[in-house]
Design a protein around this motif. Structure first.
Motif, PDB file in Angstrom:
ATOM      1  N   LYS A 298     111.387 -38.292 -36.472  1.00 62.04           N
ATOM      2  CA  LYS A 298     111.040 -37.638 -37.723  1.00 62.04           C
ATOM      3  C   LYS A 298     111.519 -36.191 -37.619  1.00 62.04           C
ATOM      4  CE  LYS A 298     106.938 -37.124 -40.650  1.00 62.04           C
ATOM      5  NZ  LYS A 298     105.473 -37.278 -40.602  1.00 62.04           N
ATOM      6  N   GLY A 299     112.377 -35.807 -38.535  1.00 62.65           N
ATOM      7  CA  GLY A 299     112.880 -34.433 -38.477  1.00 62.65           C
ATOM      8  C   GLY A 299     114.383 -34.402 -38.695  1.00 62.65           C
TER       9      GLY A 299
ATOM     10  N   LEU B  89     109.563 -39.935 -32.129  1.00 60.68           N
ATOM     11  CA  LEU B  89     109.718 -38.524 -31.797  1.00 60.68           C
ATOM     12  C   LEU B  89     109.571 -37.687 -33.048  1.00 60.68           C
ATOM     13  CD1 LEU B  89     112.775 -38.421 -29.368  1.00 60.68           C
ATOM     14  CD2 LEU B  89     110.503 -37.549 -28.874  1.00 60.68           C
ATOM     15  N   GLU B  90     109.164 -36.460 -32.826  1.00 62.94           N
ATOM     16  CA  GLU B  90     108.977 -35.590 -33.973  1.00 62.94           C
ATOM     17  C   GLU B  90     109.603 -34.223 -33.679  1.00 62.94           C
ATOM     18  OE1 GLU B  90     105.272 -33.860 -36.660  1.00 62.94           O
ATOM     19  OE2 GLU B  90     105.004 -34.362 -34.561  1.00 62.94           O
ATOM     20  N   ILE B  91     110.329 -33.727 -34.674  1.00 64.88           N
ATOM     21  CA  ILE B  91     110.789 -32.343 -34.602  1.00 64.88           C
ATOM     22  C   ILE B  91     109.985 -31.594 -35.638  1.00 64.88           C
ATOM     23  CG2 ILE B  91     112.794 -30.792 -34.748  1.00 64.88           C
ATOM     24  CD1 ILE B  91     114.533 -33.366 -34.436  1.00 64.88           C
ATOM     25  N   PRO B  92     108.908 -30.915 -35.222  1.00 63.82           N
ATOM     26  CA  PRO B  92     107.978 -30.372 -36.222  1.00 63.82           C
ATOM     27  C   PRO B  92     108.626 -29.321 -37.107  1.00 63.82           C
ATOM     28  CG  PRO B  92     107.086 -30.221 -33.983  1.00 63.82           C
ATOM     29  CD  PRO B  92     108.496 -30.621 -33.852  1.00 63.82           C
TER      30      PRO B  92
ATOM     31  N   ALA C 296     113.230 -25.122 -31.132  1.00 64.14           N
ATOM     32  CA  ALA C 296     113.383 -26.122 -30.091  1.00 64.14           C
ATOM     33  C   ALA C 296     112.018 -26.600 -29.618  1.00 64.14           C
ATOM     34  CB  ALA C 296     114.197 -25.561 -28.929  1.00 64.14           C
ATOM     35  N   HIS C 297     111.509 -27.569 -30.329  1.00 67.41           N
ATOM     36  CA  HIS C 297     110.195 -28.103 -29.972  1.00 67.41           C
ATOM     37  C   HIS C 297     110.165 -29.579 -30.339  1.00 67.41           C
ATOM     38  CE1 HIS C 297     106.046 -26.981 -28.836  1.00 67.41           C
ATOM     39  NE2 HIS C 297     105.772 -28.144 -29.435  1.00 67.41           N
ATOM     40  N   PHE C 298     109.819 -30.412 -29.369  1.00 65.00           N
ATOM     41  CA  PHE C 298     109.858 -31.852 -29.619  1.00 65.00           C
ATOM     42  C   PHE C 298     108.528 -32.492 -29.217  1.00 65.00           C
ATOM     43  CE2 PHE C 298     113.930 -30.223 -28.152  1.00 65.00           C
ATOM     44  CZ  PHE C 298     114.764 -30.501 -29.235  1.00 65.00           C
ATOM     45  N   ASN C 299     108.014 -33.340 -30.087  1.00 63.14           N
ATOM     46  CA  ASN C 299     106.777 -34.067 -29.755  1.00 63.14           C
ATOM     47  C   ASN C 299     107.044 -35.556 -29.652  1.00 63.14           C
ATOM     48  OD1 ASN C 299     105.355 -31.668 -29.911  1.00 63.14           O
ATOM     49  ND2 ASN C 299     104.919 -31.965 -32.115  1.00 63.14           N
TER      50      ASN C 299
ATOM     51  N   THR D  45     112.493 -28.548 -24.128  1.00 60.51           N
ATOM     52  CA  THR D  45     113.897 -28.813 -23.762  1.00 60.51           C
ATOM     53  C   THR D  45     114.228 -30.266 -24.032  1.00 60.51           C
ATOM     54  OG1 THR D  45     113.377 -29.444 -21.496  1.00 60.51           O
ATOM     55  CG2 THR D  45     113.868 -27.101 -21.892  1.00 60.51           C
ATOM     56  N   VAL D  46     115.465 -30.508 -24.337  1.00 61.07           N
ATOM     57  CA  VAL D  46     115.932 -31.873 -24.603  1.00 61.07           C
ATOM     58  C   VAL D  46     115.795 -32.706 -23.335  1.00 61.07           C
ATOM     59  CG1 VAL D  46     117.928 -33.270 -25.249  1.00 61.07           C
ATOM     60  CG2 VAL D  46     117.502 -31.097 -26.410  1.00 61.07           C
TER      61      VAL D  46
END
Lengths: 345, 338
Positions: B270-271, B301-304, B309-312, B325-326
């Motif tokens: 999502k993102g 996965l979520e890119i808020p 650069a933040h991934f959940n 980080t990726v």
């Protein structure tokens, strides 16, 4: 291009070296001639010692000029081959060209005696002419063979090995010819095969000198095709060179030079391969106009030095010339291989 | 309309064999106008080098016509050809003891006399060629002391000194590092523009060719040639055909090739934005294709926030990891997926 001044300085130094070695060759030997006597002989003064004068004019002068001519001719033919085959180890003796030439001479000397019942040694001028022509044919045949092989197989080393094999092959053919020939001719052939600069009478020596010097220096007219061939066939063709005829001219020229020297002095080893490298060392250039001149001068000087060493000043006996040329030439060849190893890395 | 320098019509190229001819390419049609920089592209074995050799006059064509400035390419004499075409080959030539100036001077050979003596004008042209190629400071250096890129410039200067309307180069950028490649192509571009010489070069550097060439010649295996400006060829989708069977995908928008990854799994994300593109690349290498997370899945996965650069990572409705980080987020995701 190094500066013109530097170039002319090198050439002048080479000429001086050549002259000094000439004087040493004329004065030193089993009998050493003092310099003031030598001066007297050359100025034609009445006080000149006739014994000394005979030694200088009848033995040493012919030997000296033959050495110079042979050195120039062999050096130039080595230079032409190294550029033509683009192989730094190419040279008349190494690639078997001299062997081919010897085979030609053997054929003429031994075969005529055997089949035609003529003793070659008694034929005089016609014999000399026959020897040159057959020697030339032999040299040219081997050169075309090497040319063919280096076009189809390529590689410095394989061409070299094949050259050595051709050498063995022709010497085995020569021994076969010897086996069936009259003793007188065989004896002559063996003596000829040892190589010497002192076999010619003064008159012949002068002719030999003139011919070899003129032919060697005239290779400056080949400088343009040589410069272009050094770039490889394709670049040379693209710059308007007719590859086939240029190659043929260069093969013929170096073949003639080897053949003349070989038929009169016997097979002389290592001079042809070593001299061009000494010349290239002197002036860092790829321009064959300059390389030809350098090679001529250094070639003459090198054989003079060899001749001097062979006579071992003050000693009665003379060494075979080939043992001395090998002594000077072989280290040069080793040095070339050593340098290649370094640059190839 | 530009003056036509070289013209080929229904050319078949290849080699003579004992039993007839071995055809490499057939039906080749193309034209080079004056002052054009043309890049010849094609995969290995497509016949690029054969075509270059044929056009340089090193080998004959099997059939068809070729003319250079109106003269028949296949019956022209060496001397005349030397005034019309200069070449730079792939052969790495080692001329012992040659200096840069000596080698470039050989380019004047078609104009010099028997002794190869350079006239005042010859010397001027040599000096200009050396300067144009940016190797003036190396003019008296030995060739063997130069880098590969500098050596290539020396041979280009030699071709320039030959002063021909056409220069043909066979892969001049092979063996070079990226900055040197760019430099060489820029140099050729400049030569074509300022001295109105036509340049034909074969190359594998597609991205550089698209940016720098006036026209491209694409050579698919067996021919025929596809020619045109890079932009028109992009519009016609011509590049796809070139490497289509080799697992390479061409992105028409960027003009770049993409590696075609095989994927056997999918992952919902999502993102969007640059972060999404980077995630897509990172997962593509591992055989995972990203999809848009519209409905709820087991793992997603979520890119808020776009531009941050933040991934959940979510699993069964719970957030199980949050990384910046990726590398870390891919690591986590893979352990949950397996």
């Amino acid at each position: 291009m190094t500066s013109n001044k530097q170039t002319s300085l090198i050439i002048i130094l080479c000429i001086v070296l050549l002259l000094v070695l000439m004087v040493l060759n004329l004065t030193l030997g089993s009998i050493n001639i003092p310099l003031h006597e030598f001066k007297a002989i050359f100025l034609g003064s009445d006080t000149a010692n006739t014994v000394y004068s005979n030694i200088v004019f009848k033995t040493r002068l012919p030997q000296t000029i033959v050495s110079i001519g042979a050195g120039m001719a062999l050096g130039i033919s080595g230079l032409l081959m190294q550029t033509l085959f683009r192989n730094p180890l190419a040279g008349p003796s190494i690639l078997g060209i001299s062997s081919g030439s010897s085979l030609g001479v053997a054929f003429a000397m031994l075969f005529t005696g055997n089949i035609l019942g003529l003793s070659f040694t008694n034929m005089g001028a016609w014999g000399d002419f026959g020897a040159i022509v057959s020697s030339l044919l032999g040299a040219a045949a081997v050169m075309f063979l090497i040319m063919f092989i280096s076009n189809h197989i390529g590689g410095t080393l394989s061409v070299l090995i094949i050259g050595v094999m051709i050498g063995y092959l022709s010497s085995s053919l020569v021994s076969l010819l010897k086996y069936y020939s009259p003793e007188e001719d065989v004896h002559n052939y063996v003596i000829w095969g040892l190589g010497s600069f002192s076999r010619m009478a003064p008159a012949h020596a002068w002719i030999f000198f003139m011919v070899t010097v003129v032919l060697s220096f005239s290779s400056i007219f080949l400088n343009k095709p040589l410069n272009l061939l050094a770039l490889g066939d394709r670049y040379a063709a693209n710059l308007g060179l007719k590859i086939k005829s240029a190659r043929l001219a260069i093969i013929a020229w170096s073949g003639i030079l080897v053949a003349i020297v070989t038929s009169f002095c016997g097979p002389i080893i290592f001079i042809g391969v070593a001299v061009p490298h000494l010349a290239k060392l002197l002036s860092k250039t790829s321009n064959h106009l300059l390389l030809v001149i350098n090679t001529c001068l250094i070639g003459g000087a090198t054989t003079l030095l060899c001749n001097l060493m062979a006579r071992l000043p003050g000693v009665e006996n003379e060494l075979p010339i080939n043992s001395v040329t090998a002594f000077i030439g072989a280290p040069v060849v080793i040095w070339v291989i050593w340098n290649r190893r370094k640059t190839n890395r | 309309m530009k003056q036509s320098i070289l013209h080929i019509n229904e050319l078949s190229i290849g080699y003579k064999r004992k039993n007839g001819h071995l055809h490499v390419c057939d039906h080749l049609n193309a034209e080079i106008g004056s002052g054009e920089l043309i890049c010849l592209l094609g995969e290995n074995g497509s016949g690029k080098s054969t075509l270059i050799r044929t056009l340089s006059g090193f080998q004959l064509a099997i059939s068809g016509e070729g003319t250079i400035l109106g003269k028949n390419l296949f019956s022209i004499k060496e001397k005349e050809m030397a005034l019309l075409t200069a070449v730079v080959l792939t052969d790495r030539i080692d001329v012992p003891n040659a200096t840069v100036e000596e080698l470039v001077s050989l380019g004047r050979s078609p104009f010099t006399n028997l002794m190869g003596r350079l006239s005042k004008n010859d010397k001027k042209v040599v000096a200009e060629s050396i300067e144009k190629c940016g190797i003036k400071h190396k003019a008296n250096e030995q060739l063997s002391n130069l880098s590969d890129g500098e050596k290539q410039k020396v041979f280009i200067a030699k071709a320039l000194a030959q002063d021909t309307p056409l220069i043909i180069l066979d892969e001049p950028t092979a063996f070079l590092d990226l900055p040197a490649r760019v430099e060489i192509i820029q140099l050729l571009r400049e030569i074509a523009m300022t001295s109105s010489k036509s340049i034909l070069m074969s190359t594998h550097d597609l991205d550089l060719a698209i940016q720098m060439a006036d026209k491209l010649w694409l050579l698919p295996k067996g021919g025929p040639l596809i020619t045109g400006t890079p932009e028109d060829l992009l519009l016609q989708n011509a590049f796809e055909k070139l490497f289509v069977e080799r697992g390479v995908e061409f992105d028409n928008k960027t003009g770049l090739f993409k590696v075609k990854h095989k994927h056997d799994r999918e992952l919902a994300v999502k993102g969007h934005g640059f972060e999404y593109v980077l995630l897509r690349r990172a997962f593509a290498r591992r055989g995972i294709k990203l999809t848009q997370a519209n409905d709820q899945k087991d793992i997603w996965l979520e890119i808020p926030q776009k531009g941050n650069a933040h991934f959940n990572l979510h699993k069964e409705g719970k957030m199980v990891a949050s990384e910046t980080t990726v590398e870390k987020i891919v690591e986590h995701t893979l352990t949950y997926l397996n």
